[in-house]
Design an enzyme around this catalytic site. Sequence first.
Site, PDB file in Angstrom:
ATOM      1  N   HIS A 120       0.796  -1.245   0.000  1.00 23.26           N
ATOM      2  CA  HIS A 120       0.000   0.000   0.000  1.00 23.26           C
ATOM      3  C   HIS A 120       0.814   1.273   0.000  1.00 23.26           C
ATOM      4  CE1 HIS A 120      -3.979  -1.837   0.788  1.00 23.26           C
ATOM      5  NE2 HIS A 120      -3.249  -2.778   1.365  1.00 23.26           N
ATOM      6  N   LYS A 124      -8.080  14.130   4.715  1.00 19.22           N
ATOM      7  CA  LYS A 124      -7.275  12.901   4.713  1.00 19.22           C
ATOM      8  C   LYS A 124      -6.243  13.036   5.823  1.00 19.22           C
ATOM      9  CE  LYS A 124      -6.316  13.874   0.308  1.00 19.22           C
ATOM     10  NZ  LYS A 124      -6.730  12.674  -0.396  1.00 19.22           N
ATOM     11  N   ARG A 125      -5.471  11.969   6.075  1.00 19.06           N
ATOM     12  CA  ARG A 125      -4.400  12.097   7.054  1.00 19.06           C
ATOM     13  C   ARG A 125      -3.515  13.298   6.715  1.00 19.06           C
ATOM     14  NH1 ARG A 125      -3.342   7.833  10.700  1.00 19.06           N
ATOM     15  NH2 ARG A 125      -1.671   9.190  11.437  1.00 19.06           N
ATOM     16  N   LYS A 133       1.015  14.550   1.232  1.00 23.14           N
ATOM     17  CA  LYS A 133      -0.360  14.837   0.791  1.00 23.14           C
ATOM     18  C   LYS A 133      -0.566  16.336   0.557  1.00 23.14           C
ATOM     19  CE  LYS A 133      -2.298  10.782   3.184  1.00 23.14           C
ATOM     20  NZ  LYS A 133      -2.915   9.932   2.141  1.00 23.14           N
ATOM     21  N   THR A 148      -8.335   6.831  -1.973  1.00 24.29           N
ATOM     22  CA  THR A 148      -9.693   6.287  -2.148  1.00 24.29           C
ATOM     23  C   THR A 148     -10.752   7.369  -1.936  1.00 24.29           C
ATOM     24  OG1 THR A 148      -9.409   5.406   0.084  1.00 24.29           O
ATOM     25  CG2 THR A 148      -9.327   3.823  -1.722  1.00 24.29           C
ATOM     26  N   LYS A 190     -14.560   8.471  -3.693  1.00 22.69           N
ATOM     27  CA  LYS A 190     -15.782   8.817  -2.957  1.00 22.69           C
ATOM     28  C   LYS A 190     -16.313  10.165  -3.423  1.00 22.69           C
ATOM     29  CE  LYS A 190     -13.825   6.185   0.818  1.00 22.69           C
ATOM     30  NZ  LYS A 190     -12.910   6.241   1.965  1.00 22.69           N
TER      31      LYS A 190
HETATM   32  C1  26V Z   1       1.846   1.643   7.577  1.00 27.59           C
HETATM   33  C2  26V Z   1       2.581   1.560   8.715  1.00 27.59           C
HETATM   34  C3  26V Z   1       4.008   1.597   8.594  1.00 27.59           C
HETATM   35  C4  26V Z   1       4.725   1.088   9.718  1.00 27.59           C
HETATM   36  C5  26V Z   1       4.115   1.205  11.037  1.00 27.59           C
HETATM   37  C6  26V Z   1       2.665   1.343  11.145  1.00 27.59           C
HETATM   38  C7  26V Z   1       1.926   1.440   9.919  1.00 27.59           C
HETATM   39  C8  26V Z   1       0.544   1.407   9.962  1.00 27.59           C
HETATM   40  C9  26V Z   1      -0.182   1.500   8.824  1.00 27.59           C
HETATM   41  C10 26V Z   1       0.472   1.615   7.643  1.00 27.59           C
HETATM   42  C11 26V Z   1      -0.314   1.682   6.434  1.00 27.59           C
HETATM   43  C12 26V Z   1       0.012   2.840   5.626  1.00 27.59           C
HETATM   44  C13 26V Z   1      -0.295   2.554   4.280  1.00 27.59           C
HETATM   45  C14 26V Z   1      -1.595   3.150   3.842  1.00 27.59           C
HETATM   46  O1  26V Z   1      -2.566   3.402   4.542  1.00 27.59           O
HETATM   47  N1  26V Z   1      -1.597   3.327   2.585  1.00 27.59           N
HETATM   48  C15 26V Z   1      -2.726   3.854   1.900  1.00 27.59           C
HETATM   49  O2  26V Z   1      -3.458   2.740   1.439  1.00 27.59           O
HETATM   50  C16 26V Z   1      -4.600   3.143   0.739  1.00 27.59           C
HETATM   51  C17 26V Z   1      -5.367   1.891   0.397  1.00 27.59           C
HETATM   52  O3  26V Z   1      -4.650   1.129  -0.506  1.00 27.59           O
HETATM   53  C18 26V Z   1      -4.210   3.949  -0.477  1.00 27.59           C
HETATM   54  O4  26V Z   1      -5.384   4.391  -1.110  1.00 27.59           O
HETATM   55  C19 26V Z   1      -3.389   5.156  -0.070  1.00 27.59           C
HETATM   56  O5  26V Z   1      -2.921   5.829  -1.215  1.00 27.59           O
HETATM   57  C20 26V Z   1      -2.223   4.704   0.760  1.00 27.59           C
HETATM   58  O6  26V Z   1      -1.514   5.810   1.279  1.00 27.59           O
END
Ligand code: 26V
Length: 811
Positions: free
Chosen positions: A356, A544-545, A550, A652, A656
């Site tokens: 992701h 968004k975050r 971003k 995403t 929406k």
């Molecule tokens: C990453 C990490 C990294 C290490 C520690 C904790 C942690 C927790 C969550 C994440 C996930 C981050 C990745 C994420 O949310 N990516 C997003 O995924 C969406 C669904 O595929 C995508 O639409 C977004 O562009 C993307 O930033």
Amino acid sequence: MLKIGKEQFKKDYIEKFIEMHGTELSEGTDYNKYEALAGLTRDYVVKMWLSTNKRYNDTGEKQVYYFSMEFLMGRMLGNTLLNLGIRDVCKEGLSDLGIDLERLEEMEEDQGLGNGGLGRLAACFLDSMASLNIPGHGCGIRYKRGFFEQKIIDGSQVEAPENWLKNGNVWEIKKPDKAQIVKFGGHVRVERRDGHLIFIHDDYEPVLAIPYDMPIVGYENDTVNTLRLWSAEPLSDEFDFSSFSRGEYSKAIEYKNSVEAISQILYPDDTLYEGKILRLKQQYFFVSAGLQSIIRHFKNNGVGIRDLDEKMAIHINDTHPALAIPELMRILMDEEGLGWDDAWRITTNTISYTNHTILAEALEKWPIDMFKRLLPRIYMIIEEINERLCGQLWNRYIGQWDKISRMSILSDGYVKMAHLAIVGSHSVNGVAKLHTEILKKEEMTDFYYLYPRKFNNKTNGITHRRWLIKANPQLTALLIDTIGDSWIKHPTDMEKFERFAHDRSVQGRLYDIKRDNKVRLSNFIKRTQGIDVDPDSMFDVHIKRIHAYKRQTLNCLRIMALYNRLIENPNLDIVPRTFIFAGKAAPGYYLAKNIIELINSVANRINNDPRVNNIIKVVFMENYRVSLAEKIIPAADLSEQISTTTKEASGTSNMKFMMNGAVTIATLDGANIEIRDEVGDENIIIFGLTEREVLNYYQTGGYSSTSILSSNAILKQVVEDLMNGQYSSDKDKFKPIYESLITYNDEFFVIKDFDSYIKAQGRADILYRDFTEWNKIAITNIAHSGIFSSDRTIQEYATGIWGSGYLYKNL
Ligand code: 26V
């Protein structure tokens, strides 16, 4: 299909209320009434749930398990009623009883067990799997504390603990009889018995994993799948576990606390990797409990252990559950007695992995020392996987030591989780075309050449049931009125709406709907934030975050520039706008928190300046979450999707917004590219650096933010405004932002893209003034949004990766 008439519903509801609360309906609070409705809904669901499970057991269909550290479910009631097909009946029945359904729905706490895109995607996927009759279930952690509650105090983010379980949770059913034991620490002994090596795990700390099941109801199809979330509990005293020290009171308390910590909190970080042992514990905890329970289930149903890969598909949502690979190997070998090769075949056939993000700082890697101590047997298995991988690489890339060490799972003292995930799965996918190409050509290129057939793209999607039908009932009614309702089950049928792109009357109706939604949001903003906004202004939305990539900073700088222009020329002819922001910053992400402070300072300045505050307003909405997004998105005119090209894997919310008739202003990043391809250049506003340009700068350098600044007076002024006291009496307040742009040479090309962004915003102004043109674009966007339903995405996963579901069987 559930068939319940209004009168039956009313009778059931009143009975349920009395049974639950022991008082008359008339004496109940709104919350009591919500509880009764949710409880009744659950009763309706339970029978279907049992019969779905029975059906799955009878047919022996392949089951999909979606493993994810995060499920951002939001509220359950409204969508469950909608999918059951009884929301209208309930609404009318309740209204007869003098109760407003929506008011009760508002009583529900958001289930916010996720950070952002990745967690919400998991939730949309569950809805689509159930709605497409795909036997697909979620597996995750029942965090006691979801994502923190954000408060804005004096313009800054303050985090408060979240407590979604404070009034209980009607949607879950605790299943103590299905508990599993997960083992941490200790030592592994190897013995030879009957010519086989066996591995004995001693002195470990046992943790009891208790599952809580939630029903996931499919859309009008009698299917109810399961989201199983695990909670960690200490083993009770009756348990005799000789290898673990008991008896000492303080040790017992310590043990209890350390176990309970496992499912206590969701880490509020979505990018920065931190080698926190608790997080590793969380990962192994739910992966091990989930796999043990799945395998127990199949064994109880008579499935042969060697046939498991025909009966299950396990998907890992990013690398967070990648321990599923060694854990499945462990179960198959140590507990089921298979040899390595059989276990490996089953494991790799079963597991598939989605990446992701390409942000390097998010790639998980665990210090080997820590890993070994916490998970000694799992580490041994990873070592063996790595040995075999490296053996293969040595034969293939003779003498290329650099490459081999780059690709190794174990290197530089770390366990590299992405490498483990790629090697141990049969499918690796990105979440939008550009993202997948970058994975193949840049980030994971070594592995792509080794396993070209594993790599594939699955462009993200969103469930149109929550994000359109539930969130925007008036637009739903307009669609049904103009093109019928076939799109509800076949979302790409929304294309029929394009016929009305130039229809003045439909344009007018769409405009009226958007305005109603804007009035509703304006009232909400007034009530919650105390700010008056004009529903006739353009609602320009960036939610968004909060993250540097971003580029909320870019948006904010152009608002500052616009403010300066308006002060200079109060008669400036621009479209009045309301700039709406929302989003949480990771608690330790200093720069992101500074961005929130800047937005709030700019808001404070502009909203209180009578020279401009009837033309522009800025609102930062507190505590962004799923239920808030459902209110904001249907009211948006302009959707801000302005990440630095190459950095946003997909996005995403972009989908929406388009589905709700907003016009997108975007860089050619993530799924914005596919949105552009669908609607055509004339129906989206594109600006900014291209992928090539960005990669060139990153690879060959040559970028200087200061040199751009010297040739752009407007930009120079706003960057100075960050530091001259214009937005804070403390001149250093926005130094972190200033330094990121100037001292550290603007890693995300805010300065570079500023000019083209301003011009793009000018084009948005021109389009917005042209009623016909704007509404034509909005209609075209809605009409082309069906492809971004997560139903399409899930169909692709089912046929292309999991080998499951109806369509697959009929191929
Ligand atoms: C990453 C990490 C990294 C290490 C520690 C904790 C942690 C927790 C969550 C994440 C996930 C981050 C990745 C994420 O949310 N990516 C997003 O995924 C969406 C669904 O595929 C995508 O639409 C977004 O562009 C993307 O930033």
